[in-house]
Design a protein around this motif. Structure first.
Motif, PDB file in Angstrom:
ATOM      1  N   GLU A  33      -7.393  15.528   1.878  1.00  0.00           N
ATOM      2  CA  GLU A  33      -7.763  16.029   0.363  1.00  0.00           C
ATOM      3  C   GLU A  33      -8.509  15.290  -0.362  1.00  0.00           C
ATOM      4  OE1 GLU A  33      -6.222  18.832  -0.892  1.00  0.00           O
ATOM      5  OE2 GLU A  33      -5.542  19.262   1.107  1.00  0.00           O
ATOM      6  N   GLY A  34      -8.824  14.256   0.033  1.00  0.00           N
ATOM      7  CA  GLY A  34      -9.886  13.348  -0.774  1.00  0.00           C
ATOM      8  C   GLY A  34      -9.942  11.873  -0.306  1.00  0.00           C
ATOM      9  N   VAL A  35     -10.652  10.992  -0.811  1.00  0.00           N
ATOM     10  CA  VAL A  35     -10.679   9.679  -0.335  1.00  0.00           C
ATOM     11  C   VAL A  35     -10.542   8.661  -1.374  1.00  0.00           C
ATOM     12  CG1 VAL A  35     -12.063  10.204   1.779  1.00  0.00           C
ATOM     13  CG2 VAL A  35     -13.486   9.555  -0.260  1.00  0.00           C
ATOM     14  N   GLU A  36     -10.123   7.363  -1.246  1.00  0.00           N
ATOM     15  CA  GLU A  36     -10.109   6.284  -2.299  1.00  0.00           C
ATOM     16  C   GLU A  36     -11.245   5.490  -1.823  1.00  0.00           C
ATOM     17  OE1 GLU A  36      -7.333   3.099  -4.475  1.00  0.00           O
ATOM     18  OE2 GLU A  36      -6.393   4.183  -3.024  1.00  0.00           O
ATOM     19  N   PRO A  87      -8.624   7.973   3.279  1.00  0.00           N
ATOM     20  CA  PRO A  87      -8.387   9.027   3.148  1.00  0.00           C
ATOM     21  C   PRO A  87      -7.130   9.565   2.514  1.00  0.00           C
ATOM     22  CG  PRO A  87      -9.244   8.939   5.385  1.00  0.00           C
ATOM     23  CD  PRO A  87      -9.057   7.583   4.819  1.00  0.00           C
ATOM     24  N   ILE A  88      -7.201  10.409   1.662  1.00  0.00           N
ATOM     25  CA  ILE A  88      -5.917  10.848   1.090  1.00  0.00           C
ATOM     26  C   ILE A  88      -5.313  12.437   1.771  1.00  0.00           C
ATOM     27  CG2 ILE A  88      -4.541  11.626  -0.950  1.00  0.00           C
ATOM     28  CD1 ILE A  88      -6.575   9.779  -2.562  1.00  0.00           C
ATOM     29  N   PHE A 100      -1.656   7.465   8.286  1.00  0.00           N
ATOM     30  CA  PHE A 100      -2.713   8.356   8.605  1.00  0.00           C
ATOM     31  C   PHE A 100      -3.957   7.861   8.905  1.00  0.00           C
ATOM     32  CE2 PHE A 100       0.559   9.717   5.312  1.00  0.00           C
ATOM     33  CZ  PHE A 100       1.140  10.515   6.059  1.00  0.00           C
ATOM     34  N   ALA A 101      -4.374   6.825   8.189  1.00  0.00           N
ATOM     35  CA  ALA A 101      -5.825   6.209   8.361  1.00  0.00           C
ATOM     36  C   ALA A 101      -5.813   4.900   7.605  1.00  0.00           C
ATOM     37  CB  ALA A 101      -6.534   7.287   7.917  1.00  0.00           C
ATOM     38  N   LYS A 102      -6.454   4.030   8.104  1.00  0.00           N
ATOM     39  CA  LYS A 102      -6.880   2.972   7.531  1.00  0.00           C
ATOM     40  C   LYS A 102      -8.357   2.883   6.737  1.00  0.00           C
ATOM     41  CE  LYS A 102      -4.837  -0.307  11.029  1.00  0.00           C
ATOM     42  NZ  LYS A 102      -5.021  -1.290  12.015  1.00  0.00           N
ATOM     43  N   GLN A 151      -1.328   8.496   1.128  1.00  0.00           N
ATOM     44  CA  GLN A 151      -2.286   7.628   1.882  1.00  0.00           C
ATOM     45  C   GLN A 151      -1.650   6.516   2.371  1.00  0.00           C
ATOM     46  OE1 GLN A 151      -4.424   6.685  -2.229  1.00  0.00           O
ATOM     47  NE2 GLN A 151      -5.254   5.569  -0.352  1.00  0.00           N
ATOM     48  N   GLY A 152      -2.151   5.979   3.434  1.00  0.00           N
ATOM     49  CA  GLY A 152      -1.519   4.771   3.970  1.00  0.00           C
ATOM     50  C   GLY A 152      -1.983   4.822   5.538  1.00  0.00           C
TER      51      GLY A 152
END
Length: 735
Positions: free
Chosen positions: A510-513, A500-501, A716-718, A712-713
């Motif tokens: 706000e979005g996901v990579e 997640p971003i 916040f979340a893997k 992102q990082g």
């Protein structure tokens, strides 16, 4: 193979025999497949038509029986002594409707009344079959067929109802219909496959035969009806197939008759017979065409084709295939040792620009003479590429490494000497490599080993390289990885994870990579993305892999949309090879439309070195995607050495600060300066900004103070699976 085709008649007749066997096999399979299909279709069609016709026949009889029942009820409700109460006009009106040929009623007193009919002398209705059958049954019936008293030929059936007054049988009301009417209106219906209808009684006798010129009562037997009924009931079906016929059956409601439809199996199977004939004609045509082609090829085409296939037209030397075939022939004849020498011109383009083909061929011939002066004339030679010549020296024993190196020193000294062209002395630079049999490989791959050794030579330093065990081990590992990667794409071994971003400080998604993972089944280990993506690019597998990634992502997005789950942006990485491939771009856009994905939700991430590559102005793939609604993001921004001018020239929406600049924040003054500069650049160019690799709150707070609000990082979340992301998003969803 071409030579055998041109010269060997056994091969020709073997091919024709194989062709005949293939066609025979195909014909047999085709016959049985289509035979069963046609028969099943015919049975289904026959059953449907029989049921529809039988239902129509039942309705037809019901309509006529109801008229007779109405008459009987009218008589039963009145005193029969007043037998003239029903006026003659009633019978005349019924006659005009043509529902019945005759409508009448007969009393026990032998009183008879009907629509106008000249009653034959001595006619006694009380003795007619329809009267006696009804009196015996004491219920409405459809009688068995009987013969007219007028011509003793025409067949009739009667719909009869007993007239009963206060429990006493008083007479019979009857409606009679000629069998010709039944045939014309019902049984004359057209059946598929030239079929016909029969009316069959409970004993299996034909009472009315379809398409018969004389519609009379028949005593001929169609089938054993008792056996038929037992078979139908036991197998719960309404058809019967014999050796030559197919029957379908419908039990009529108003009597014990059956409506039977019949077709010949030979007519049903006519399409199969036509196909078999066409297959035979096709075989004859192909066999004859093959024979003529072989004769023409052998006499007019074979020799120039063989020469063209075996020779490199630029050098007039044997080509690569002929070179390898020569080595293989030696191996088959017992020569299992030798050295493969590969020579590459370093400035072939300059030679081709300044000299004619004939002059370059003379250079090739001079090189061959110098190589032969060192290795002897017993050499296999060939042109491997426009700038490469290969030689193979067969040996009686395993090559000695020191001897190989000594010969190479002599060859290097020989080729260093100038070449004489048009009375001019010129210097030509070369690179050399070698591989030996059986030390480095077999006759099948020895040239590949020499080419691998040649590719390891650096531009500076020694211009000679022999194939080594280290090179072999490296090649083996890379080959396994390439094969495993190819298999993984086909077998769907990859998986997608999503990181997640977030917006900061509210920490909303706000979005996901979209990231890919590969746990190789063949290698039994996990391969890092950087490693397998590079291998995919080097071995032309990146196209299929990227299409798999896009398709899998779009399917997951569709699933989420159906479950009312959505994210603002889905960011995925594309390789430079993808963007320079118009076929990939076209397929990628086609997948977006096929899966009904909102292009505005997609973001393509490209690396900085891709952003500065030259794209055609007319069909810039980045502009194509941008015009569709797809956002363009520059990943790892700041790690390249490019000008910032491309930020203005290219259709870029987002830049991402590389994790290398984030790692030491906020303690490194160097990284602080770079991060602030990138943030200022994004504001100056009006670009969206995301910081990658944020792992602690100090980094997040510093970036936010500097003006970066999307991160992102691992703080916040893997990266997580789709299921984990759904659960994570549900927790993070604002209440």
């Amino acid at each position: 193979m071409l030579a055998k085709f041109a010269k060997d008649k056994k091969l020709l007749w073997g091919f024709i025999t194989l062709l005949w066997m293939s066609f025979t096999f195909f014909a047999v399979i085709n016959y049985y497949l289509h035979k069963n299909l046609l028969i099943d279709t015919a049975i289904s069609s026959l059953e449907n038509q029989t049921q529809v016709t039988g239902y129509t026949f039942d309705e037809w009889m019901s309509a006529r029986k109801s008229v007779v029942i109405s008459l009987a009820n009218e008589l039963s409700e009145n005193t029969l002594s007043d037998h003239t109460k029903i006026p003659q006009s009633y019978f005349n009106r019924i006659a005009r409707t043509e529902l019945l040929d005759f409508l009448s009623y007969t009393l026990e007193s032998n009183y008879y009344r009907s629509n106008p009919w000249v009653i034959p002398p001595g006619y006694s209705p009380n003795t007619r079959p329809w009267y006696t059958e009804t009196k015996e049954a004491l219920k409405p019936i459809t009688t068995n067929p009987y013969i007219s008293v007028e011509d003793n030929k025409t067949a009739f059936i009667a719909f009869t109802v007993p007239i009963i007054e206060q429990g006493t049988f008083m007479g019979v009301a009857a409606g009679e219909v000629e069998f010709t009417t039944i045939y014309n209106k019902i049984l004359g219906s057209q059946l598929n496959h030239q079929g016909k209808f029969h009316l069959v009684n409970s004993q299996g006798k034909v009472v009315l035969e379809g398409n018969s010129p004389l519609h009379k009562i028949s005593d001929s037997s169609v089938v054993d009806m008792s056996a038929l009924i037992q078979k139908i009931n036991s197998e719960n079906k309404s058809h019967l197939m014999t050796e030559n016929k197919i029957y379908a059956f419908y039990p009529l409601k108003h009597n014990t008759w059956w409506l039977v439809s019949e077709v010949d199996k030979s007519i049903v199977l006519q399409p199969v017979y036509l196909q078999l004939r066409n297959i035979l004609l096709l075989f004859i045509f192909l066999a004859f065409s093959t024979y003529i082609l072989q004769r023409l090829y052998s006499s007019r085409v074979f020799k120039p084709i063989i020469k063209q296939f075996q020779t490199d037209w630029q050098t007039t030397l044997p080509n690569k295939n002929s070179f390898l075939e020569g080595i293989q022939i030696l191996s088959n004849n017992g020569s299992h040792c030798g050295v493969c020498l590969l020579i590459e011109y370093l400035d072939m383009s300059a030679l081709m620009s300044n000299y004619s083909n004939e002059e370059i061929r003379e250079i090739h011939r001079e090189i061959i003479r110098r190589v032969q002066s060192i290795y002897g004339k017993k050499l296999i030679q060939g042109s491997i590429a426009y700038d490469q010549i290969a030689f193979f020296k067969p040996m009686n024993q395993v090559p000695n490494i020191s001897k190989i190196d000594k010969c190479f020193e002599q060859l290097q000294a020989s080729l260093t000497n100038n070449f004489l062209i048009n009375d001019n002395l010129i210097t030509i630079k070369f690179r050399f490599s070698s591989a030996s049999i059986p030390n480095d490989g077999s006759s099948f791959d020895i040239l590949n080993k020499a080419q691998i050794a040649l590719s390891t030579i650096q531009d500076k330093g020694n211009n000679f390289k022999s194939y080594t065990e280290h090179t072999k081990s490296k090649l083996a590992n890379e080959t396994k990885l390439v094969q495993a990667l190819n298999t993984a794409i086909k077998n769907n071994e990859f998986s997608l994870v999503y990181q997640p971003i977030f917006s900061f400080p509210d920490k909303e998604i706000e979005g996901v990579e979209v990231l890919s993972r590969w746990n190789s089944q063949a290698l039994n280990k996990t391969i890092p993305p950087l490693e397998f993506v590079q291998i995919a690019e080097q071995n032309n597998l990146i196209h299929d892999f990227s299409l798999w990634l896009a398709k899998t992502l779009f399917i997951q997005i569709s699933i989420w949309q159906n479950n009312n789950i959505s994210f603002k942006k889905y960011a995925l990485n594309l390789s430079s090879h993808n963007l320079h491939n118009p076929r990939f771009i076209s397929k990628f856009i086609e997948l977006i439309k096929k899966h009904k994905i909102d292009a505005n939700q997609l973001e393509i991430e490209i690396t900085e070195h891709v952003a500065i590559e030259h794209f055609p102005k007319r069909q810039n793939p980045l502009k194509q995607l941008r015009d569709l609604g797809v956002s363009i993001s520059v990943d790892d921004f700041g790690t390249g050495y490019s000008s910032l001018s491309y930020l203005k020239q290219l259709p870029i929406n987002t830049i991402k600060i590389d994790r290398t600049f984030i790692k030491s924040l906020p303690n490194s003054q160097h990284d602080i300066a770079l991060s602030k500069a990138i943030i200022d650049i994004s504001k100056e160019f009006g670009l969206h900004l995301i910081a990658e690799g944020v792992e602690n709150s100090e980094q997040a707070d510093f970036l936010h103070k500097c003006g970066c609000s999307h991160m992102q990082g691992y703080l916040f979340a893997k990266p997580m699976s789709a299921e984990e992301l759904e659960a994570f998003a549900a927790i993070k969803k604002p209440s």
